[in-house]
Design a protein around this motif. Structure first.
Motif, short mmCIF file in Angstrom:
data_model
loop_
_atom_site.label_atom_id
_atom_site.label_comp_id
_atom_site.label_asym_id
_atom_site.label_seq_id
_atom_site.Cartn_x
_atom_site.Cartn_y
_atom_site.Cartn_z
N ASN A 120 0.82 -1.22 0.00
CA ASN A 120 0.00 0.00 0.00
C ASN A 120 0.85 1.27 0.00
OD1 ASN A 120 -2.38 -1.46 0.01
ND2 ASN A 120 -2.56 -1.47 2.25
N CYS A 121 2.07 1.17 0.48
CA CYS A 121 2.94 2.35 0.52
C CYS A 121 3.58 2.65 -0.84
CB CYS A 121 4.05 2.15 1.55
SG CYS A 121 3.47 2.21 3.26
N CYS A 122 3.66 1.65 -1.69
CA CYS A 122 4.38 1.82 -2.96
C CYS A 122 3.77 2.90 -3.86
CB CYS A 122 4.47 0.48 -3.69
SG CYS A 122 5.63 -0.67 -2.89
N PRO A 123 2.45 2.97 -4.05
CA PRO A 123 1.91 4.05 -4.89
C PRO A 123 2.27 5.44 -4.37
CG PRO A 123 0.26 2.35 -4.56
CD PRO A 123 1.40 2.02 -3.64
N SER A 124 2.27 5.61 -3.05
CA SER A 124 2.64 6.92 -2.48
C SER A 124 4.09 7.24 -2.78
CB SER A 124 2.40 6.91 -0.97
OG SER A 124 1.03 6.68 -0.68
N PHE A 125 4.96 6.23 -2.68
CA PHE A 125 6.37 6.46 -2.98
C PHE A 125 6.57 6.79 -4.46
CE2 PHE A 125 7.37 3.97 0.97
CZ PHE A 125 8.06 4.99 1.61
N LYS A 126 5.77 6.17 -5.32
CA LYS A 126 5.88 6.47 -6.75
C LYS A 126 5.47 7.91 -7.03
CE LYS A 126 5.56 2.11 -9.22
NZ LYS A 126 4.90 1.41 -10.34
N SER A 127 4.42 8.35 -6.37
CA SER A 127 4.00 9.75 -6.53
C SER A 127 5.07 10.70 -6.01
CB SER A 127 2.69 9.98 -5.77
OG SER A 127 1.66 9.17 -6.29
N PHE A 128 5.72 10.32 -4.92
CA PHE A 128 6.79 11.14 -4.35
C PHE A 128 7.96 11.24 -5.32
CE2 PHE A 128 10.73 11.38 -1.81
CZ PHE A 128 10.53 12.62 -1.21
N VAL A 129 8.31 10.14 -5.96
CA VAL A 129 9.41 10.15 -6.95
C VAL A 129 9.06 11.06 -8.11
CG1 VAL A 129 10.65 8.73 -8.63
CG2 VAL A 129 10.27 7.87 -6.31
N GLU A 130 7.81 11.02 -8.55
CA GLU A 130 7.40 11.86 -9.67
C GLU A 130 7.45 13.34 -9.30
OE1 GLU A 130 3.57 12.39 -12.70
OE2 GLU A 130 3.58 10.82 -11.14
N ARG A 131 7.02 13.68 -8.09
CA ARG A 131 7.07 15.08 -7.65
C ARG A 131 8.51 15.56 -7.51
NH1 ARG A 131 2.84 13.43 -4.17
NH2 ARG A 131 4.33 13.35 -2.42
N CYS A 132 9.37 14.68 -7.04
CA CYS A 132 10.79 15.05 -6.92
C CYS A 132 11.39 15.37 -8.29
CB CYS A 132 11.57 13.93 -6.25
SG CYS A 132 11.25 13.76 -4.48
N SER A 133 11.02 14.57 -9.27
CA SER A 133 11.56 14.82 -10.61
C SER A 133 11.05 16.14 -11.18
CB SER A 133 11.18 13.66 -11.54
OG SER A 133 9.77 13.60 -11.70
N GLN A 134 9.83 16.52 -10.80
CA GLN A 134 9.28 17.78 -11.28
C GLN A 134 9.88 18.98 -10.55
OE1 GLN A 134 5.08 17.31 -10.72
NE2 GLN A 134 4.81 15.90 -12.49
N CYS A 135 10.16 18.80 -9.27
CA CYS A 135 10.72 19.91 -8.48
C CYS A 135 12.21 20.10 -8.74
CB CYS A 135 10.48 19.67 -7.00
SG CYS A 135 8.73 19.66 -6.54
N ASP A 136 12.89 19.03 -9.05
CA ASP A 136 14.35 19.11 -9.25
C ASP A 136 14.67 18.59 -10.65
OD1 ASP A 136 17.04 19.26 -9.08
OD2 ASP A 136 17.27 17.75 -7.49
N PRO A 137 14.75 19.48 -11.62
CA PRO A 137 15.04 19.06 -13.00
C PRO A 137 16.38 18.36 -13.16
CG PRO A 137 14.21 21.31 -12.94
CD PRO A 137 14.51 20.92 -11.53
N SER A 138 17.26 18.56 -12.18
CA SER A 138 18.58 17.94 -12.30
C SER A 138 18.54 16.43 -12.04
CB SER A 138 19.56 18.60 -11.31
OG SER A 138 19.12 18.40 -9.97
N THR A 139 17.41 15.96 -11.52
CA THR A 139 17.30 14.52 -11.26
C THR A 139 17.33 13.76 -12.58
OG1 THR A 139 15.93 14.98 -9.32
CG2 THR A 139 15.91 12.72 -10.16
N SER A 140 18.21 12.81 -12.68
CA SER A 140 18.38 12.07 -13.93
C SER A 140 17.21 11.10 -14.15
CB SER A 140 19.70 11.30 -13.92
OG SER A 140 19.68 10.30 -12.91
N GLU A 141 16.94 10.86 -15.42
CA GLU A 141 15.89 9.90 -15.76
C GLU A 141 16.26 8.48 -15.31
OE1 GLU A 141 15.06 10.09 -19.88
OE2 GLU A 141 14.28 12.15 -19.82
N ASP A 142 17.55 8.21 -15.28
CA ASP A 142 17.98 6.88 -14.85
C ASP A 142 17.65 6.65 -13.37
OD1 ASP A 142 19.52 4.37 -15.36
OD2 ASP A 142 20.81 5.23 -13.79
#
Length: 262
Positions: A26-48
């Protein structure tokens, strides 16, 4: 490693193990959303990095689902096996009651065909239910062949295969099948029954565990010997003959009286 981690955290507590696994999924979807927000807030985050994070979360979900499937459905699989064994036991029990005795080759073919068809249906049903007791499926086809086969050597061979696959079968079971197929010649019957005689006199039935036993739980309530069946048929024929003779005797005086009147 995933399994060992959960066991170390939960110990031998089955409920805690399952609850921990469900919470993790049940925690995994929330973590996936968190990863997506991090990528949007920090453009320097690599796609890899994003790809590796999502891959790890997907792996956790897949492993958790596998664990839940193994744990939660284990009891269901055990139940399916027990139902499979019980259905086959009751089916064979109904056959052994010997309510039908074949008096012709046509009857034997019809009965053997019906057993064969119903055996296929049961096999398909429990295969779809993923029963692990597939060893039960061969019982009905063997019984069908014993009823259908013509010559004694072929019947002996089929009985031998049946005995090897189901070592808890006894002479009374085979005798009941021979009664059903209408085998009345005692010499032929004895040749066939001798195949299981040695097993019946041994203690091999005690070595067959309950989960591998079928015929041990199938009693033959009334072992009707073919000789008795033959005598009963003779008795019915004699009774019918006597009845017809009585009717003729009653008619004879009437005809004599008519002759006197003439």
């Amino acid at each position: 490693m995933f399994h060992e981690m959960l066991v170390n955290n939960c110990g031998e507590n089955e409920d805690g193990y399952i609850a921990k696994t469900i919470a993790l999924v049940n925690c995994c979807p929330s973590f996936k959303s968190f990863v997506e927000r991090c990528s949007q807030c920090d453009p320097s985050t690599s796609e890899d990095s994003i790809r590796r994070a999502n891959t790890s979360l997907d792996r956790i979900i897949n492993l958790s689902v596998r664990v839940l499937n193994d744990r939660l459905f284990e009891h269901i699989r055990v139940l399916v096996v027990e139902v499979h064994r019980r259905v086959m036991t009751e089916y064979v029990r109904a056959i052994m009651r010997g309510r039908i005795i074949c008096t012709s080759l046509k009857m034997r073919k019809r009965m053997a065909g019906r057993l064969r068809d119903e055996g296929k249906h049961l096999k398909t049903l429990f295969k779809e239910l993923e029963s692990s007791a597939s060893w039960l499926d061969s019982a009905i086809p063997h019984l069908s062949e014993i009823i259908l086969l013509e010559d004694t050597p072929s019947i002996q061979m089929e009985v031998g295969v049946l005995v090897r696959e189901f070592p808890d079968i006894r002479r009374k079971h085979v005798s009941a099948i021979l009664n059903i197929r209408g085998m009345t010649r005692q010499t032929e019957r004895q040749e066939i029954l001798n195949i299981v005689k040695d097993i019946e006199n041994s203690d091999s039935v005690t070595r067959v565990s309950r989960d591998r036993a079928l015929f041990a739980e199938v009693p033959v309530t009334s072992e009707v010997h073919c000789l008795n069946v033959g005598l009963s048929r003779v008795a019915l024929t004699a009774s019918s003959l006597f009845s017809s003779m009585r009717r003729r005797r009653r008619r004879t005086p009437t005809r004599e009286n008519q002759d006197d009147m003439l």
